[in-house]
Design a protein around this motif. Structure first.
Motif, PDB file in Angstrom:
ATOM      1  N   ILE A 184       0.881  -1.299   0.029  1.00  0.00           N
ATOM      2  CA  ILE A 184      -0.114   0.020   0.011  1.00  0.00           C
ATOM      3  C   ILE A 184       1.055   1.332   0.045  1.00  0.00           C
ATOM      4  O   ILE A 184       0.802   2.217  -0.685  1.00  0.00           O
ATOM      5  CB  ILE A 184      -0.783   0.046   1.143  1.00  0.00           C
ATOM      6  CG1 ILE A 184      -2.246  -1.041   1.079  1.00  0.00           C
ATOM      7  CG2 ILE A 184      -1.768   1.427   1.304  1.00  0.00           C
ATOM      8  CD1 ILE A 184      -2.837  -1.337   2.445  1.00  0.00           C
ATOM      9  N   CYS A 185       1.684   1.174   1.028  1.00  0.00           N
ATOM     10  CA  CYS A 185       2.537   2.531   1.053  1.00  0.00           C
ATOM     11  C   CYS A 185       3.404   2.733  -0.384  1.00  0.00           C
ATOM     12  O   CYS A 185       3.565   3.950  -0.780  1.00  0.00           O
ATOM     13  CB  CYS A 185       3.585   2.429   2.155  1.00  0.00           C
ATOM     14  SG  CYS A 185       2.696   2.431   3.747  1.00  0.00           S
ATOM     15  N   PHE A 186       4.245   1.610  -0.773  1.00  0.00           N
ATOM     16  CA  PHE A 186       4.799   1.928  -2.047  1.00  0.00           C
ATOM     17  C   PHE A 186       3.928   2.170  -2.987  1.00  0.00           C
ATOM     18  O   PHE A 186       4.424   2.941  -3.917  1.00  0.00           O
ATOM     19  CB  PHE A 186       5.551   0.333  -2.430  1.00  0.00           C
ATOM     20  CG  PHE A 186       6.419   0.436  -3.490  1.00  0.00           C
ATOM     21  CD1 PHE A 186       7.425   1.114  -3.802  1.00  0.00           C
ATOM     22  CD2 PHE A 186       5.851  -0.123  -4.837  1.00  0.00           C
ATOM     23  CE1 PHE A 186       8.321   1.144  -4.892  1.00  0.00           C
ATOM     24  CE2 PHE A 186       6.435  -0.153  -6.061  1.00  0.00           C
ATOM     25  CZ  PHE A 186       7.816   0.620  -6.009  1.00  0.00           C
ATOM     26  N   GLY A 187       2.614   1.675  -3.268  1.00  0.00           N
ATOM     27  CA  GLY A 187       1.785   1.991  -4.237  1.00  0.00           C
ATOM     28  C   GLY A 187       1.290   3.549  -4.179  1.00  0.00           C
ATOM     29  O   GLY A 187       1.286   4.158  -5.213  1.00  0.00           O
ATOM     30  N   LEU A 188       1.435   4.050  -3.080  1.00  0.00           N
ATOM     31  CA  LEU A 188       0.923   5.384  -3.012  1.00  0.00           C
ATOM     32  C   LEU A 188       1.928   6.357  -3.344  1.00  0.00           C
ATOM     33  O   LEU A 188       1.925   7.388  -3.898  1.00  0.00           O
ATOM     34  CB  LEU A 188       0.473   5.562  -1.382  1.00  0.00           C
ATOM     35  CG  LEU A 188      -0.999   5.063  -0.968  1.00  0.00           C
ATOM     36  CD1 LEU A 188      -1.074   5.267   0.521  1.00  0.00           C
ATOM     37  CD2 LEU A 188      -1.970   5.740  -1.682  1.00  0.00           C
ATOM     38  N   ALA A 189       3.275   5.897  -2.915  1.00  0.00           N
ATOM     39  CA  ALA A 189       4.280   6.829  -3.299  1.00  0.00           C
ATOM     40  C   ALA A 189       4.688   6.590  -4.852  1.00  0.00           C
ATOM     41  O   ALA A 189       5.191   7.778  -5.269  1.00  0.00           O
ATOM     42  CB  ALA A 189       5.794   6.212  -2.480  1.00  0.00           C
TER      43      ALA A 189
ATOM     44  N   LYS B  39       2.244  12.320  -2.893  1.00  0.00           N
ATOM     45  CA  LYS B  39       2.884  11.084  -2.631  1.00  0.00           C
ATOM     46  C   LYS B  39       3.359  11.259  -1.104  1.00  0.00           C
ATOM     47  O   LYS B  39       3.591  10.128  -0.417  1.00  0.00           O
ATOM     48  CB  LYS B  39       4.321  11.215  -3.380  1.00  0.00           C
ATOM     49  CG  LYS B  39       4.321  10.947  -4.837  1.00  0.00           C
ATOM     50  CD  LYS B  39       5.547  10.906  -5.500  1.00  0.00           C
ATOM     51  CE  LYS B  39       5.568  10.867  -7.035  1.00  0.00           C
ATOM     52  NZ  LYS B  39       4.828   9.598  -7.353  1.00  0.00           N
ATOM     53  N   TRP B  40       3.336  12.319  -0.436  1.00  0.00           N
ATOM     54  CA  TRP B  40       3.395  12.610   0.794  1.00  0.00           C
ATOM     55  C   TRP B  40       2.635  11.497   1.779  1.00  0.00           C
ATOM     56  O   TRP B  40       2.596  11.280   2.869  1.00  0.00           O
ATOM     57  CB  TRP B  40       3.589  13.897   1.320  1.00  0.00           C
ATOM     58  CG  TRP B  40       4.670  14.423   0.997  1.00  0.00           C
ATOM     59  CD1 TRP B  40       4.795  15.536   0.184  1.00  0.00           C
ATOM     60  CD2 TRP B  40       6.224  14.570   1.566  1.00  0.00           C
ATOM     61  NE1 TRP B  40       6.039  15.949  -0.060  1.00  0.00           N
ATOM     62  CE2 TRP B  40       6.956  15.442   0.880  1.00  0.00           C
ATOM     63  CE3 TRP B  40       6.764  13.757   2.816  1.00  0.00           C
ATOM     64  CZ2 TRP B  40       8.414  15.397   0.915  1.00  0.00           C
ATOM     65  CZ3 TRP B  40       7.794  13.891   2.741  1.00  0.00           C
ATOM     66  CH2 TRP B  40       8.743  14.809   2.044  1.00  0.00           C
ATOM     67  N   LEU B  41       1.305  11.262   1.098  1.00  0.00           N
ATOM     68  CA  LEU B  41       0.366  10.556   1.891  1.00  0.00           C
ATOM     69  C   LEU B  41       0.741   9.225   1.964  1.00  0.00           C
ATOM     70  O   LEU B  41       0.275   8.403   2.916  1.00  0.00           O
ATOM     71  CB  LEU B  41      -0.781  10.492   0.880  1.00  0.00           C
ATOM     72  CG  LEU B  41      -1.662  11.590   0.752  1.00  0.00           C
ATOM     73  CD1 LEU B  41      -2.991  11.251  -0.297  1.00  0.00           C
ATOM     74  CD2 LEU B  41      -2.356  12.073   2.100  1.00  0.00           C
ATOM     75  N   SER B  42       1.809   8.627   1.358  1.00  0.00           N
ATOM     76  CA  SER B  42       2.451   7.337   1.540  1.00  0.00           C
ATOM     77  C   SER B  42       3.167   7.251   3.113  1.00  0.00           C
ATOM     78  O   SER B  42       3.051   6.391   3.832  1.00  0.00           O
ATOM     79  CB  SER B  42       3.562   7.057   0.815  1.00  0.00           C
ATOM     80  OG  SER B  42       4.710   7.991   0.473  1.00  0.00           O
TER      81      SER B  42
END
Length: 355
Positions: A150-155, A163-166
């Motif tokens: 999830i975090c990689f996909g957001l970034a 991208k900071w949402l990651s």
């Protein structure tokens, strides 16, 4: 990705899964197979984290060019095995726990509803809270792996400052997942380094040899107690274990970088490549289902695990059952691909291949 590197990664998928199984078998038997004790469990998962980061960063640069295709591929890959594993665990626990040879005894507690809800949503490890899914002890790592996705996909897919949402997602999942996510990013960084071809063939061979030699020495030292590394599961993680974890992951990443450079122009026999890929195509099933398979076998066939015959019988049962189950789980992801395609990209012509 060249064929040698691809085959090397598949080989390590098999090794890591088998090492985890051997580690559990050793824990259950209480004796024997001591050679595998230092390398079991946690080290296998560390290898999986680095492998995952490498492979996912590779596919997003080659064929998963938008968030929908990324989500479809990840969803199909995960749920094609995770849901059957949860069902198998529930059935085996319900039917076999009352039997006299149940190997976990009364150690599994808590609300089954909470357990399986956390399992389906992969929220078993948020902020260090460990929720075990029935008797399926290996399932815990999914509570790390999916947040990494999830975090990689957001970034990767969010535009610009979004991208900071990651980082916000990392904060939601908690510090343990964030720290171990660095190992996943190590795998991703290794893939990008391989693409840039910084090393020549000779330097790659030296790096690979040094990494393998260092890893072997580390195993011997841990086995003899010269290095105080507890090798506990990551959900029990202590700060003193981190250096060992990052050292092991770093050596594995170095070995990938080295073999990719050393064998960049080499070919692999097609038959060998197909064989390794076929076996590796069942490793996710082996990892998530070997405990319920073993529970069922040991409950119904009371073999002695302190004997070689008992160990071989259990291991053979696990491997054969895994290969059979994999034919309807991770080798058959098309149905899950179609489902996620209808949900996320209803106008797509066809789902993308899943890794």
């Amino acid at each position: 990705m060249n064929k040698v590197t691809s085959g090397y990664l598949d080989m390590w998928r098999v090794i890591a899964a088998v090492v985890v199984v051997l580690g559990h078998l050793n824990d259950w038997s209480g004796k024997g197979l001591d050679l595998f004790r230092p390398a079991a469990g946690a080290q296998g998962v560390l290898v999986f984290f680095v492998l995952s980061g490498f492979v996912i960063s590779h596919v997003v640069t080659r064929r998963e060019g938008d968030w929908r295709s990324y989500a479809i591929a990840r969803g199909a890959r995960l749920y094609s095995v995770a849901l059957p594993a949860l069902v198998l665990t529930f059935v085996v626990d319900a039917l076999c726990a009352p039997l006299p040879h149940w190997i976990l005894g009364d150690s599994v507690t808590g609300s089954p509803v909470l357990q399986y809800a956390a399992g389906v949503t992969f929220l078993t490890e948020v902020w260090g809270r460990h929720i075990q899914i029935g008797s399926n002890t290996p399932y815990w790592s999914m509570g790390y792996e999916v947040p990494f996705y999830i975090c990689f996909g957001l970034a990767w897919f969010l535009p610009g400052r979004w991208k900071w949402l990651s980082l916000g997602a990392v904060a939601i999942f908690g510090p343990r997942i964030a720290i171990m996510g660095l190992l996943w990013l190590l795998g991703a960084g290794t893939q990008f380094a391989c693409r840039r071809r910084w090393l020549g063939a000779r330097a790659g061979a030296v790096l690979f040899g040094a990494a393998m030699l260092s890893w072997a020495v580390f195993q011997v030292l841990v086995h003899r107690g010269a290095i105080g590394w507890s090798n506990t599961p990551l959900y029990w993680h202590k700060l003193r274990d981190l250096p060992g974890d990052f050292f092991v992951a770093g050596l594995f990443a170095a070995s990938i970088l080295g073999i990719d450079a050393a064998c960049r122009e080499r070919a692999v026999p097609a038959a060998l490549m197909r064989g390794v890929q076929w076996i590796a195509g069942a490793t996710f099933t082996l990892y998530l289902m070997h405990v319920p398979i073993a529970q069922a076998f040991l409950s119904l066939v009371p073999v002695r695990l302190d004997t070689a015959a008992g160990k071989v019988a259990l291991l053979a049962t696990i491997l054969l059952a895994t290969l059979a189950i994999a034919e309807v789980t991770e080798r058959r992801k098309q149905g899950w691909q179609r489902l996620f395609t209808r949900l996320l990209a209803p106008r797509a012509a066809a789902p993308l291949p899943v890794r």
